[in-house]
Design an enzyme around this catalytic site. Sequence first.
Site, PDB file in Angstrom:
ATOM      1  N   GLU A 183       0.809  -1.227   0.000  1.00 55.16           N
ATOM      2  CA  GLU A 183       0.000   0.000   0.000  1.00 55.16           C
ATOM      3  C   GLU A 183       0.843   1.278   0.000  1.00 55.16           C
ATOM      4  O   GLU A 183       0.701   2.118   0.871  1.00 55.16           O
ATOM      5  CB  GLU A 183      -0.929   0.003   1.234  1.00 55.16           C
ATOM      6  CG  GLU A 183      -2.023  -1.022   1.176  1.00 55.16           C
ATOM      7  CD  GLU A 183      -3.143  -0.668   0.197  1.00 55.16           C
ATOM      8  OE1 GLU A 183      -3.049   0.367  -0.495  1.00 55.16           O
ATOM      9  OE2 GLU A 183      -4.094  -1.455   0.115  1.00 55.16           O
TER      10      GLU A 183
ATOM     11  N   GLU B 263      -4.083 -10.534  -0.579  1.00 51.78           N
ATOM     12  CA  GLU B 263      -5.034 -10.487   0.533  1.00 51.78           C
ATOM     13  C   GLU B 263      -6.404 -10.838  -0.027  1.00 51.78           C
ATOM     14  O   GLU B 263      -6.790 -10.334  -1.081  1.00 51.78           O
ATOM     15  CB  GLU B 263      -5.092  -9.087   1.169  1.00 51.78           C
ATOM     16  CG  GLU B 263      -3.807  -8.680   1.846  1.00 51.78           C
ATOM     17  CD  GLU B 263      -3.834  -7.244   2.401  1.00 51.78           C
ATOM     18  OE1 GLU B 263      -4.914  -6.701   2.659  1.00 51.78           O
ATOM     19  OE2 GLU B 263      -2.732  -6.685   2.552  1.00 51.78           O
TER      20      GLU B 263
HETATM   21  C1  IPT Z   1      -5.404  -3.801   3.208  1.00 52.44           C
HETATM   22  C2  IPT Z   1      -4.093  -3.694   3.904  1.00 52.44           C
HETATM   23  O1  IPT Z   1      -3.046  -4.100   3.078  1.00 52.44           O
HETATM   24  C3  IPT Z   1      -4.030  -4.466   5.170  1.00 52.44           C
HETATM   25  O2  IPT Z   1      -2.911  -4.040   5.891  1.00 52.44           O
HETATM   26  C4  IPT Z   1      -5.292  -4.292   5.956  1.00 52.44           C
HETATM   27  O3  IPT Z   1      -5.450  -2.954   6.289  1.00 52.44           O
HETATM   28  C5  IPT Z   1      -6.441  -4.736   5.139  1.00 52.44           C
HETATM   29  O4  IPT Z   1      -6.521  -3.979   3.971  1.00 52.44           O
HETATM   30  C6  IPT Z   1      -7.759  -4.541   5.851  1.00 52.44           C
HETATM   31  O5  IPT Z   1      -7.799  -5.095   7.104  1.00 52.44           O
HETATM   32  S1  IPT Z   1      -5.607  -2.246   2.404  1.00 52.44           S
HETATM   33  C7  IPT Z   1      -7.268  -1.948   2.059  1.00 52.44           C
HETATM   34  C8  IPT Z   1      -7.388  -0.522   1.618  1.00 52.44           C
HETATM   35  C9  IPT Z   1      -7.792  -2.814   0.999  1.00 52.44           C
END
Ligand code: IPT
Length: 971
Positions: free
Chosen positions: A430, A500
Site C-alpha cells: 500500500e 489479501e
Molecule cells: C489492506 C491492507 O493491506 C491491510 O494491511 C489491511 O489494512 C487490510 O486492507 C484490511 O484489514 S488495504 C485496504 C485498503 C484494501
Amino acid sequence: MTSDSLRPWQAPELTSWGRLPMSAVDRRSGALSLDGDWRFQLLPAPDAPVRDTWSSSYVPGAWTMQGTDDLPQYTNVRMPFPEFPPAVPAANPTGVHEREVDVPAEWAGRRIVLQVGAAESVLLVHVDGRPVGISKDSHLAAEFDLSAVVRPGERASVRLTVVKWSDASHIEDQDQWWHGGITRSVLLYATDPLHLADVTVRAGRHGDLRVDCRVRNADGALPDGWYVSGELDGQLLTQDEEFDRAGAEDERVSAFLGEARLQATVPEVRAWTAETPELYGLTVRLHRADGTVADTSRHRVGFRDVEIAGRDLLVNGERIYVRGVNRHDFHPLTGRTVSYDDMRADLVLLKRFGFNAIRTSHYPNDPALYDLADELGFYVVDEADIESHDHAHEIADDPRYLNAFVDRVSRMVLRDKNHPSVVIWSLGNESDYGAHHDAAAAWVRRHDPTRPVQYEGAAKLDWADPRLASDIACPMYAPIEDCVAHALSGKQTKPLIQCEYSHAMGNSNGTLADHWAAIEATPGLQGGFIWEFWDHGILQRVNDGRPAGRGGAGLYEGGVAAPGHRWAYGGDFGETVHDGAFIADGVVFPDRTPKPVLYEHREIAAPVRLECFRHEGVVVGNHQHFRGLEWLSFAWELVVADGPAVTVPARLPALRPGETAAVPLPFELPEDGGEAWLTLRVTTADDEPWAPRGTVVCLPQVRLRAAPSMTHVPVADRSVEVDEEGLLVHPLLTAAPTLSLWRAPTDNDELGGMAARWREWGLDAPERKVVGVRRAGGRVTVRAEYVTRAGVVRHEQVFTAVEGGILVEESAELPEALDDVARVGSVFETVAGLNLLEWFGQGPWESYPDRCTGAPVGHHTLPVDELFTPYLRPQESGGRHGVRRFTLSAPDATGLAVRLDRPRQVSVTRHRAADLAAAAHHDELVPRPGCVVHLDAAHRGLGTASCGPDTSPSYLIPTGVHSWAWTLRVL
Ligand code: IPT
C-alpha cells in the site's frame, strides 16, 4: 547527534549511520544475550534532556505495553499525527534504554559487534557516551562494530535511544497498533577480524548446490592463503578452484574483499517443498592459511526450485496452490514482541488447519520465523517494511525516500535469501507505485534472480503488464468473478495469487469455499493469502484501562479475557484518532484460539477428498502436490439420522499426487430409508513436527441417502394454547415464537452498509400487529403483520397438536422493498436450566450458509455456553447450518425437542440480537438465564464486505414468500 542542527528522525535520506551491512550469516548462536531489564526513561521528545531518575523496561519489549503513559494507538490508513512527511510532531516519545555490559576478556583481539534485533522507529546507539550509530527500518536488525569503543575484560555502558516518530514512521504506516520500543532481542557477539561477511546458498531440486562466500578482514587487507571449506550433512565440500570471478586476477584474494565458491551435486537429493520440508545441514568454514578456522557459518539448506512458467508459479516443476495467510507479529501481552515458542505455535496451528503459505505482512519477521517455516514447511512471501498508506502517492516518487526503499528491500533480501521457505520477495504494501519500487525491484532481480518479485501496488495497474515491478498478479480483495474472467480472458501473463482476500473481521469469511471452487476449476488461479491471522486485541485491565502487559499471562482462555479484563481494540486506550475494531480481523482470537473459519479452511485445504459417490462405492482423490497418503491414517464413519455413528478403519490404495481411485462402500446402508452420510476421518498416522499422531487433518464427507420428508400425525383430543395476542403459551418458553428478520450486525454488515439499511427499515424491532386468530379443530392459525419502514411483512403461524407435541407451520411474505434482510425465521426464548444442545446437522463448530463446507453432518453435543463464538465486538454468532433436529435439555434430561422440516440455520445462545448489538466488547454481555433460539427459514450469507466483496447473490434472501415448519416436543 541530537542537537537542533541534526535531527536524524526528520531526515529520510539518512537510513543509517555506522551500521554494518546486512548479511545472511547468522550470529545468534554463541552470542551474549543482552535481553532483560534495562534502565529506562521516557522523554517527551528526542532532544529533551535525560534526567537522573530511571525506571526499568524489559528488553525486548514495547514501552507502550509496559506501564508508561505512552499507550498503544491503533490507526489503519491514516497517520496518528497530521504532519506531512518527513515531519513529525514535536511531542515525540523517546525511550532511553541503558545498561552495563561486561565485555568478556576472552574477546581480546576479536571484532565485537552489537546487534539490536528491532527498534521502532529510530535507534541511536551510544557506548560510554560516545555516538556509535543510527538505524531505521523497524523490523530488521541493526549491527554496529564496537571493537574500537569497548575493551574486553572491562565494563561498558550501552545506551539505546529509541525515537518513536520519525520520517520512517511515514513509511511504516501499516494497519496495526503503533508502539515504541526495542521489540526484538539485543545481542553482543565476537568474530575473528578475518570473517565471513556473507554466504549465499543456492540449492536446486536436482541436488545442485552452490555456496558463495564473501570474506573480509576488519584489520585491513586480507591475509594471504585463506580458504573456505564446507560440510553438508557430514559430507565435505571443497572450494571450487575454477571459480573465476570476472575481472579478478586472483579469484580468492583482493585487497579488501575475498570471494570463494563451494559447489557440489547431491545424488538422490530429498527435495524441499512445503509438504516435504527436507533440510540438510550446511557448515561453512573460513580457514587461515595454516588451516585453523577463523569463522563458521551454519545454514539449513532446502533443495528446491521456484520459477514462473507461462502464467504458473511452479515449485520443483509443479504448479502449486497457495493456501496462505497474512501474519503480523502480535502478542496480546507484549504487543509486537513474539517469542520463539509463540512463533512456533502460530505456525503449528496454521499447519493443522491446512495452510501452506505465509505473507509476512507487512515487514520482515524475526529470523526464527523463517527457520520455522523452513522446518515445518511453508511457502513465504517475504515482505519489506514499507507502507506509506496515508501519503502513498507523495512518497513513492519523493527522492528523499529513495534510499529508504532500496535499503529496506535489499536488507531483507540479504538477510533471508538462504531460506528455502522464501519463494517470493514483496516490495511492501500500500505505497502507491513509483520509481522507488522499480529501483528496489531492479536491485532484487539482479541480486537474486532465483525468485519472483511481487508488489500489489504495481500489479494493480494492469494484472498482465510485464513491465511493472511485479512478476505476480497479486491483487487484494478481488471478486471471484474478476479473477476467473482474467484467467479466461486469454490475456493473463502472470500467476494470479491474491496477496489479501477473505477478510476475517468478526464473523466473516463467507464464500471462502466458492473462492476455492473457482481457483481449482480455473487454470491460471493459484490461491491467495487470507487477511489475516490475528485479531490484535490487547489484554487490557478494565479498571485502569492499562495494558495488562506481561503480568497478564494466563488471564485468558478460549478466546475470552478473564473477568476484569477485555481485549482492547482501537479507541480503548483513550485515543481520539483510531480505527476501532478493524484491528480485530483475524482467523484466531488474540490468544490464538481458532475461530470457526479455520475448520472451514481445514476442509477446503483437505489433502484427501471424497470426489463422488455411486452405488458401488466412493471415489477418493489425493489433492496434494508432492506426497502420497502414507503419512495419513483413515477411518470410515457411517452417519445415520436415527442411530449412532459406526466407525471402521479404512485402508486406501496408494495414490500419487493428483490420482483418484474408486473404493467400495465399506458399509451396508441400513434399510430404514433414513438420511445417511459417509465421512472419511483423516488423521496423522505418526507424530509430525506440527501435530501428534491422530490429529485430525480433514473430514471429507459424502451423502449416501437424502432425508425423507417430515410426516406428522395430528391428534384430535388436544389443542394448542395461544393467548389473545396470538402468542403460543408453552411451559418451557418464556417468549413465544415470533418472526425475526434481523441479526446483530456483523462487522461485514456494518461496514458493508447493510446494517444501516436494516436500521433505516426498522428491522431490529418491527411492530407486530395481530390480524387474526382462528381456532378450528385442533389447529390455531395466527396471522400477524410486522410493520417496517419499508413495508409490511405478513406472517402466518399455524399451530397443530400432533403426536408428541406441536407442529408449527409458518410463512412470511417479504415485500419488494425488503430485498436484503438478515434472516427470515422464528425466534423464541426458553426457561432457564436447559444448558445442553444435542443436534443432528452440521457441526460441531459454528457455520453459516456461505461458510459451511467444513462442518460435517453428524450428531453433535455442546453446552449452550460453548455454542457462542466470543467475537471481540459482539455480533451475530453461534449459528449452526443444516440443522435437522435438536434437543435442549437440563441435567435431569428434561427439556424440549425441535424437529425441522428441512436442514435449517439454527442458533441457541444466551443473548438476544439486541443485546449483542448494544455491546461494544464481549465482557459487557450479560448472559440470559434461558436460551434465545433462532430457527431460520433463510439466513443471509456472511460475505466479507468489511473489506472486499459482499456475499454472492445466491446467499441473499429473496423477497416473496418463505415457508418453514417445525415441531416442538417436551422431553
Ligand atoms: C489492506 C491492507 O493491506 C491491510 O494491511 C489491511 O489494512 C487490510 O486492507 C484490511 O484489514 S488495504 C485496504 C485498503 C484494501
